[in-house]
Design a protein around this motif. Structure first.
Motif, PDB file in Angstrom:
ATOM      1  N   TYR A 166      72.584  34.416 105.629  1.00  0.00           N
ATOM      2  CA  TYR A 166      71.700  35.039 106.617  1.00  0.00           C
ATOM      3  C   TYR A 166      70.286  35.161 106.042  1.00  0.00           C
ATOM      4  CZ  TYR A 166      76.391  36.338 108.102  1.00  0.00           C
ATOM      5  OH  TYR A 166      77.723  36.309 108.444  1.00  0.00           O
ATOM      6  N   PRO A 167      69.263  35.099 106.885  1.00  0.00           N
ATOM      7  CA  PRO A 167      67.882  35.153 106.389  1.00  0.00           C
ATOM      8  C   PRO A 167      67.511  36.522 105.822  1.00  0.00           C
ATOM      9  CG  PRO A 167      67.926  35.201 108.794  1.00  0.00           C
ATOM     10  CD  PRO A 167      69.319  34.926 108.361  1.00  0.00           C
ATOM     11  N   VAL A 168      67.054  36.518 104.572  1.00  0.00           N
ATOM     12  CA  VAL A 168      66.660  37.751 103.891  1.00  0.00           C
ATOM     13  C   VAL A 168      65.431  37.476 103.037  1.00  0.00           C
ATOM     14  CG1 VAL A 168      67.342  39.556 102.276  1.00  0.00           C
ATOM     15  CG2 VAL A 168      69.046  38.571 103.786  1.00  0.00           C
ATOM     16  N   ASP A 169      64.456  38.370 103.096  1.00  0.00           N
ATOM     17  CA  ASP A 169      63.314  38.325 102.189  1.00  0.00           C
ATOM     18  C   ASP A 169      63.588  39.284 101.041  1.00  0.00           C
ATOM     19  OD1 ASP A 169      61.816  36.542 103.735  1.00  0.00           O
ATOM     20  OD2 ASP A 169      61.029  38.162 104.972  1.00  0.00           O
ATOM     21  N   GLY A 170      63.392  38.811  99.825  1.00  0.00           N
ATOM     22  CA  GLY A 170      63.622  39.689  98.694  1.00  0.00           C
ATOM     23  C   GLY A 170      63.686  38.914  97.398  1.00  0.00           C
ATOM     24  N   VAL A 171      63.739  39.662  96.302  1.00  0.00           N
ATOM     25  CA  VAL A 171      63.771  39.053  94.974  1.00  0.00           C
ATOM     26  C   VAL A 171      64.923  39.649  94.171  1.00  0.00           C
ATOM     27  CG1 VAL A 171      61.291  38.622  94.948  1.00  0.00           C
ATOM     28  CG2 VAL A 171      62.189  40.778  94.026  1.00  0.00           C
ATOM     29  N   SER A 172      65.250  38.971  93.090  1.00  0.00           N
ATOM     30  CA  SER A 172      66.222  39.469  92.125  1.00  0.00           C
ATOM     31  C   SER A 172      65.460  39.944  90.897  1.00  0.00           C
ATOM     32  CB  SER A 172      67.199  38.357  91.724  1.00  0.00           C
ATOM     33  OG  SER A 172      67.832  37.822  92.868  1.00  0.00           O
ATOM     34  N   LEU A 173      65.815  41.098  90.371  1.00  0.00           N
ATOM     35  CA  LEU A 173      65.052  41.661  89.271  1.00  0.00           C
ATOM     36  C   LEU A 173      65.929  42.545  88.390  1.00  0.00           C
ATOM     37  CD1 LEU A 173      62.690  44.390  90.845  1.00  0.00           C
ATOM     38  CD2 LEU A 173      64.666  43.468  91.986  1.00  0.00           C
ATOM     39  N   THR A 174      65.383  42.897  87.222  1.00  0.00           N
ATOM     40  CA  THR A 174      66.114  43.772  86.307  1.00  0.00           C
ATOM     41  C   THR A 174      66.066  45.200  86.825  1.00  0.00           C
ATOM     42  OG1 THR A 174      64.156  44.277  84.974  1.00  0.00           O
ATOM     43  CG2 THR A 174      65.443  42.325  84.347  1.00  0.00           C
ATOM     44  N   LEU A 175      66.938  46.032  86.293  1.00  0.00           N
ATOM     45  CA  LEU A 175      66.941  47.446  86.663  1.00  0.00           C
ATOM     46  C   LEU A 175      65.627  48.102  86.258  1.00  0.00           C
ATOM     47  CD1 LEU A 175      70.583  48.259  85.540  1.00  0.00           C
ATOM     48  CD2 LEU A 175      69.749  48.161  87.899  1.00  0.00           C
ATOM     49  N   GLU A 176      65.083  47.700  85.105  1.00  0.00           N
ATOM     50  CA  GLU A 176      63.819  48.276  84.639  1.00  0.00           C
ATOM     51  C   GLU A 176      62.667  47.894  85.568  1.00  0.00           C
ATOM     52  OE1 GLU A 176      66.781  48.169  81.550  1.00  0.00           O
ATOM     53  OE2 GLU A 176      65.950  46.523  82.757  1.00  0.00           O
ATOM     54  N   ALA A 177      62.650  46.646  86.011  1.00  0.00           N
ATOM     55  CA  ALA A 177      61.593  46.201  86.926  1.00  0.00           C
ATOM     56  C   ALA A 177      61.708  46.908  88.269  1.00  0.00           C
ATOM     57  CB  ALA A 177      61.675  44.684  87.117  1.00  0.00           C
ATOM     58  N   ALA A 178      62.933  47.118  88.732  1.00  0.00           N
ATOM     59  CA  ALA A 178      63.130  47.835  89.993  1.00  0.00           C
ATOM     60  C   ALA A 178      62.660  49.279  89.870  1.00  0.00           C
ATOM     61  CB  ALA A 178      64.602  47.789  90.397  1.00  0.00           C
TER      62      ALA A 178
END
Length: 282
Positions: A166-178
């Motif tokens: 399904y269409p989703v905007d977003g990124v994958s990141l570390t817990l620290e970056a989040a």
């Protein structure tokens, strides 16, 4: 003739599902029993064959069988297939069909507690395991289009999001970056086991930069209030533990078996009574 339903898992002794479902059967006047079945991994295939042979009408699937049961079923619902996990099996014309009500149960619980539309919110999913996958894909299927995934292993988070149909905007990141950009999220969903008993003093992420008015959801209910939720409450954020998800996934399974959506408030009261207000052992 009494209809038989149940739940399979390993371990299974502390499941709260029998009390919840048996009460619901009684309330709708259905002659049925819901039983716990202890099934080990090596006996899973035989257990599924046996349940079909004796006429079991439906059953829930819990740890560690949610993925392994898929090739043993006659049919799998498309969303459950995408998620890669089945937690509910329904007997349909003598065939076993698998569904996933975990993600749908979570979304229904979130809609019940979140003050407003979830579709327009920016969401952070913490974790990239099976629970995260079910919640992420179900939210995406329901038109939530802004979701980031934070995980200790970024590659695993990226695999989860990349596989979403399904269409989703977003990124994958570390817990620290989040954590460093936490003020950008409206809804934060914690899906890992961090903070679960017995290690109840742990948190997966810092809330130092939590946005005012944010909503923090933790799918853990052992304990009922994790350290993450305690801190979120202290910062005056909206909070939700895992009880409502558990109740709603069960209610959706019950509806698939009977065509009746049960009284979820009564289900929640029964579960909380079993927990004694402190912790759960599912």
């Amino acid at each position: 003739m009494k209809k038989i339903f149940g739940v399979i898992g390993d371990p299974i002794g502390h499941s709260m599902s029998p009390a919840m479902h048996n009460d619901a059967f009684e309330r709708i006047g259905m002659d049925a029993s819901y039983l716990p079945f202890h099934v080990t991994k090596e006996n899973l295939a035989d257990a599924v064959k046996g349940m079909k042979a004796i006429g079991v009408q439906g059953f829930n699937v819990t740890i560690p069988h949610k993925t392994e049961i898929i090739p043993l079923l006659d049919e799998v619902d498309p969303l459950a297939s995408v998620i890669g996990a089945v937690n509910t099996v329904v007997r349909e014309k003598g065939r076993f069909k698998g569904y996933n009500t975990d993600g749908l149960g979570y979304v229904r619980a979130l809609r019940e507690s979140f003050p407003g539309s979830i579709e327009d919110q920016r969401v952070l999913i913490i974790g990239a395991g099976g629970a995260a996958r079910g919640i992420y894909y179900t939210l995406a299927s329901e038109k939530v289009t802004q979701m980031d995934v934070a995980n200790r292993t970024v590659d695993k988070a990226k695999q989860l999001s990349d596989a979403c149909p399904y269409p989703v905007d977003g990124v994958s990141l570390t817990l620290e970056a989040a954590a460093a950009q936490l003020e950008t999220y409206d809804i934060i969903i914690q899906t890992t086991s961090i903070g679960m008993a017995p290690a109840i003093d742990q948190k997966p992420i810092s809330l130092d930069r939590l946005k005012q008015g944010a909503f923090v959801s933790d799918i853990i209910y052992n304990p009922l209030q994790t350290e993450l939720l305690k801190e979120a409450e202290e910062r005056r954020a909206g909070t939700q533990n895992g009880i409502q998800m558990f109740v709603h996934q069960g209610a959706l399974a019950f509806e698939k078996w009977t065509g009746v959506y049960p009284d979820v408030k009564r289900m929640e009261e029964l579960v909380l009574k079993q927990l004694g207000g402190n912790y759960a052992n599912r």
